[in-house]
Each structure stands twice: as structure tokens, then as C-alpha cells.
Design a protein around this motif. Structure first.
Motif, mmCIF file in Angstrom:
data_model
loop_
_atom_site.group_PDB
_atom_site.id
_atom_site.type_symbol
_atom_site.label_atom_id
_atom_site.label_comp_id
_atom_site.label_asym_id
_atom_site.label_seq_id
_atom_site.Cartn_x
_atom_site.Cartn_y
_atom_site.Cartn_z
ATOM 1 N N GLY A 272 0.757 -1.245 0.000
ATOM 2 C CA GLY A 272 0.000 0.000 0.000
ATOM 3 C C GLY A 272 0.785 1.292 0.000
ATOM 4 O O GLY A 272 0.200 2.377 0.110
ATOM 5 N N MET A 273 2.086 1.233 -0.129
ATOM 6 C CA MET A 273 2.872 2.457 -0.168
ATOM 7 C C MET A 273 2.616 3.160 -1.504
ATOM 8 O O MET A 273 2.627 2.526 -2.554
ATOM 9 C CB MET A 273 4.357 2.130 -0.004
ATOM 10 C CG MET A 273 5.233 3.303 0.337
ATOM 11 S SD MET A 273 6.955 2.743 0.589
ATOM 12 C CE MET A 273 7.304 3.491 2.150
ATOM 13 N N SER A 274 2.375 4.438 -1.450
ATOM 14 C CA SER A 274 2.061 5.191 -2.670
ATOM 15 C C SER A 274 3.323 5.460 -3.492
ATOM 16 O O SER A 274 4.441 5.415 -2.975
ATOM 17 C CB SER A 274 1.399 6.519 -2.311
ATOM 18 O OG SER A 274 2.343 7.404 -1.741
ATOM 19 N N ILE A 275 3.116 5.772 -4.765
ATOM 20 C CA ILE A 275 4.231 6.135 -5.644
ATOM 21 C C ILE A 275 4.945 7.358 -5.084
ATOM 22 O O ILE A 275 6.184 7.413 -5.075
ATOM 23 C CB ILE A 275 3.723 6.412 -7.079
ATOM 24 C CG1 ILE A 275 3.147 5.141 -7.708
ATOM 25 C CG2 ILE A 275 4.812 7.016 -7.951
ATOM 26 C CD1 ILE A 275 4.152 4.048 -7.962
ATOM 27 N N THR B 217 11.888 5.898 9.952
ATOM 28 C CA THR B 217 10.529 6.261 10.360
ATOM 29 C C THR B 217 9.513 5.820 9.315
ATOM 30 O O THR B 217 8.448 5.280 9.658
ATOM 31 C CB THR B 217 10.430 7.788 10.596
ATOM 32 O OG1 THR B 217 11.330 8.144 11.649
ATOM 33 C CG2 THR B 217 9.027 8.202 10.969
ATOM 34 N N MET B 218 9.826 6.041 8.046
ATOM 35 C CA MET B 218 8.921 5.619 6.981
ATOM 36 C C MET B 218 8.702 4.106 6.999
ATOM 37 O O MET B 218 7.564 3.630 6.876
ATOM 38 C CB MET B 218 9.481 6.015 5.603
ATOM 39 C CG MET B 218 9.423 7.483 5.292
ATOM 40 S SD MET B 218 10.126 7.843 3.656
ATOM 41 C CE MET B 218 8.807 7.225 2.601
ATOM 42 N N LEU B 219 9.769 3.356 7.157
ATOM 43 C CA LEU B 219 9.666 1.903 7.136
ATOM 44 C C LEU B 219 8.928 1.361 8.358
ATOM 45 O O LEU B 219 8.111 0.437 8.246
ATOM 46 C CB LEU B 219 11.046 1.273 7.008
ATOM 47 C CG LEU B 219 11.777 1.561 5.692
ATOM 48 C CD1 LEU B 219 13.190 0.986 5.728
ATOM 49 C CD2 LEU B 219 11.008 1.026 4.503
ATOM 50 N N VAL B 220 9.180 1.948 9.519
ATOM 51 C CA VAL B 220 8.480 1.529 10.735
ATOM 52 C C VAL B 220 6.981 1.808 10.597
ATOM 53 O O VAL B 220 6.143 0.979 10.969
ATOM 54 C CB VAL B 220 9.074 2.217 11.981
ATOM 55 C CG1 VAL B 220 8.181 2.035 13.205
ATOM 56 C CG2 VAL B 220 10.477 1.687 12.259
ATOM 57 N N HIS B 221 6.643 2.970 10.031
ATOM 58 C CA HIS B 221 5.234 3.298 9.802
ATOM 59 C C HIS B 221 4.602 2.284 8.846
ATOM 60 O O HIS B 221 3.488 1.805 9.086
ATOM 61 C CB HIS B 221 5.090 4.715 9.235
ATOM 62 C CG HIS B 221 3.706 5.023 8.780
ATOM 63 N ND1 HIS B 221 2.683 5.280 9.669
ATOM 64 C CD2 HIS B 221 3.162 5.089 7.537
ATOM 65 C CE1 HIS B 221 1.565 5.491 8.985
ATOM 66 N NE2 HIS B 221 1.839 5.380 7.701
ATOM 67 N N ASP C 298 0.951 -4.571 9.885
ATOM 68 C CA ASP C 298 0.407 -5.248 11.067
ATOM 69 C C ASP C 298 -1.101 -5.039 11.165
ATOM 70 O O ASP C 298 -1.845 -5.963 11.513
ATOM 71 C CB ASP C 298 1.098 -4.756 12.337
ATOM 72 C CG ASP C 298 2.537 -5.232 12.447
ATOM 73 O OD1 ASP C 298 2.891 -6.235 11.780
ATOM 74 O OD2 ASP C 298 3.312 -4.602 13.193
ATOM 75 N N LYS C 299 -1.571 -3.841 10.846
ATOM 76 C CA LYS C 299 -3.015 -3.574 10.856
ATOM 77 C C LYS C 299 -3.722 -4.413 9.796
ATOM 78 O O LYS C 299 -4.805 -4.953 10.046
ATOM 79 C CB LYS C 299 -3.284 -2.086 10.602
ATOM 80 C CG LYS C 299 -2.903 -1.187 11.744
ATOM 81 C CD LYS C 299 -3.128 0.274 11.380
ATOM 82 C CE LYS C 299 -2.536 1.202 12.417
ATOM 83 N NZ LYS C 299 -2.639 2.611 12.024
ATOM 84 N N GLN C 300 -3.115 -4.525 8.616
ATOM 85 C CA GLN C 300 -3.711 -5.335 7.546
ATOM 86 C C GLN C 300 -3.783 -6.810 7.956
ATOM 87 O O GLN C 300 -4.778 -7.484 7.695
ATOM 88 C CB GLN C 300 -2.906 -5.200 6.250
ATOM 89 C CG GLN C 300 -3.005 -3.842 5.603
ATOM 90 C CD GLN C 300 -2.051 -3.703 4.411
ATOM 91 O OE1 GLN C 300 -1.381 -4.647 4.021
ATOM 92 N NE2 GLN C 300 -2.011 -2.520 3.841
ATOM 93 N N ILE C 301 -2.734 -7.294 8.613
ATOM 94 C CA ILE C 301 -2.703 -8.686 9.061
ATOM 95 C C ILE C 301 -3.807 -8.923 10.092
ATOM 96 O O ILE C 301 -4.526 -9.933 10.027
ATOM 97 C CB ILE C 301 -1.317 -9.052 9.627
ATOM 98 C CG1 ILE C 301 -0.295 -9.120 8.494
ATOM 99 C CG2 ILE C 301 -1.370 -10.372 10.404
ATOM 100 C CD1 ILE C 301 1.149 -9.235 8.953
ATOM 101 N N THR C 302 -3.971 -8.017 11.028
ATOM 102 C CA THR C 302 -5.023 -8.132 12.033
ATOM 103 C C THR C 302 -6.394 -8.165 11.373
ATOM 104 O O THR C 302 -7.240 -9.001 11.706
ATOM 105 C CB THR C 302 -4.943 -6.963 13.042
ATOM 106 O OG1 THR C 302 -3.680 -7.024 13.713
ATOM 107 C CG2 THR C 302 -6.062 -7.022 14.065
ATOM 108 N N ASP C 303 -6.606 -7.273 10.416
ATOM 109 C CA ASP C 303 -7.877 -7.230 9.701
ATOM 110 C C ASP C 303 -8.128 -8.533 8.943
ATOM 111 O O ASP C 303 -9.233 -9.088 8.984
ATOM 112 C CB ASP C 303 -7.887 -6.034 8.741
ATOM 113 C CG ASP C 303 -9.221 -5.852 8.062
ATOM 114 O OD1 ASP C 303 -10.262 -5.861 8.761
ATOM 115 O OD2 ASP C 303 -9.239 -5.698 6.822
ATOM 116 N N LEU C 304 -7.120 -9.037 8.267
ATOM 117 C CA LEU C 304 -7.266 -10.298 7.533
ATOM 118 C C LEU C 304 -7.533 -11.469 8.482
ATOM 119 O O LEU C 304 -8.345 -12.352 8.173
ATOM 120 C CB LEU C 304 -6.029 -10.580 6.684
ATOM 121 C CG LEU C 304 -5.877 -9.721 5.436
ATOM 122 C CD1 LEU C 304 -4.510 -9.953 4.794
ATOM 123 C CD2 LEU C 304 -6.982 -10.004 4.436
#
Length: 139
Positions: free
Chosen positions: A60-63, A85-89, A95-101
Motif C-alpha cells: 500500500g505504499m504510494s508512488i 521512520t517511513m519503514l516503521v510506519h 500489522d493492521k492489515q494482518i489483524t484485519d485479515l
């Protein structure tokens, strides 16, 4: 890893030539060079970058974010904190996507268990006539 043509990279990474040209034209893939005939050649470095770009896009990282990340890397070690910071975010977003799945998977498993139990009950009966079942068992 040898240098590859656009066709070879397209096949190896299962990505369209159009997408490769787009990424290259937008300076997202450092290390792409041109051969004597003006055709793109993907160096080992470019192939490594492409792996990261495809991974970033798949989560989901944008161009725009990827371009910023690439720009930061070209500025050297002074930008390590911002890159980190970008990579940690991004990892947090994964992690949120995994929880949702996992939540969706649990819902599906509940439905599978429900169907399996209903099927087992029907199989036990001597006559397999169709019976009306509660709504939640058949949806």
C-alpha cells in the motif's frame, strides 16, 4: 545477478513493460541504464530496487512515498532517521492489515464450521430430505 533487458525483467518480476517504463520515467528505479541502442538495461542494483518497490506497492505504499524514499536514499546517511521512520510506519500498516485479515479469516472459519456441522447432522439422518434450516446456517 546479470544485467537484464526490460523483457527479461518483466518476465522475471511478473510486471508489465508499461509499469517498468512508468517506474523508470518517474525515477523510482536507480541503476537503470541505457545500452548503445538506447534500450533500458536493468543492473543488479536496479533489480534490487525493483524488488523493494514491488514490495512497497504490495503493502500500500504510494508512488509519491516511494519516490520520497528513493530521493532520501540518494541523499546519504543524513536521512537514515527519516527512512527508518517511513519503514516503521509501513510495518505498522502491514500489522493492521494482518489483524484485519485474521479477523476476516475467523469469520469465514466460523461459517465453515457451521456448514460442516449442519452437513454432518444431515448426513446422520436416514432420509436426506431437505429441511428448512435457520437463516444463519445457510447464509
Amino acid at each position: 545477478m546479470p544485467e537484464l533487458t526490460m523483457t527479461q525483467v518483466s518476465q522475471q518480476f511478473d510486471i508489465s513493460a508499461h509499469t517498468l517504463r512508468y517506474y523508470d520515467n518517474n525515477h523510482l528505479i536507480p541503476g537503470v541504464i541505457r545500452n548503445a541502442r538506447g534500450r533500458r538495461v536493468f543492473t543488479e542494483d536496479a533489480q534490487g530496487w525493483l524488488r523493494y518497490i514491488l514490495a512497497f506497492r504490495s503493502v500500500g505504499m504510494s508512488i509519491k512515498e516511494i519516490r520520497h524514499y528513493v530521493d532520501l536514499t540518494s541523499q546519504g546517511t543524513d536521512t537514515i532517521d527519516e527512512r527508518l521512520t517511513m519503514l516503521v510506519h509501513q510495518q505498522s500498516e502491514i500489522d493492521k492489515q494482518i489483524t484485519d485479515l485474521n479477523d476476516k479469516k475467523k469469520l469465514l472459519q466460523w461459517k465453515i464450521d457451521n456448514y460442516s456441522a449442519t452437513k454432518a447432522e444431515l448426513t446422520k439422518k436416514t432420509s436426506l430430505k431437505k429441511e428448512a434450516a435457520p437463516y444463519q446456517n445457510w447464509v
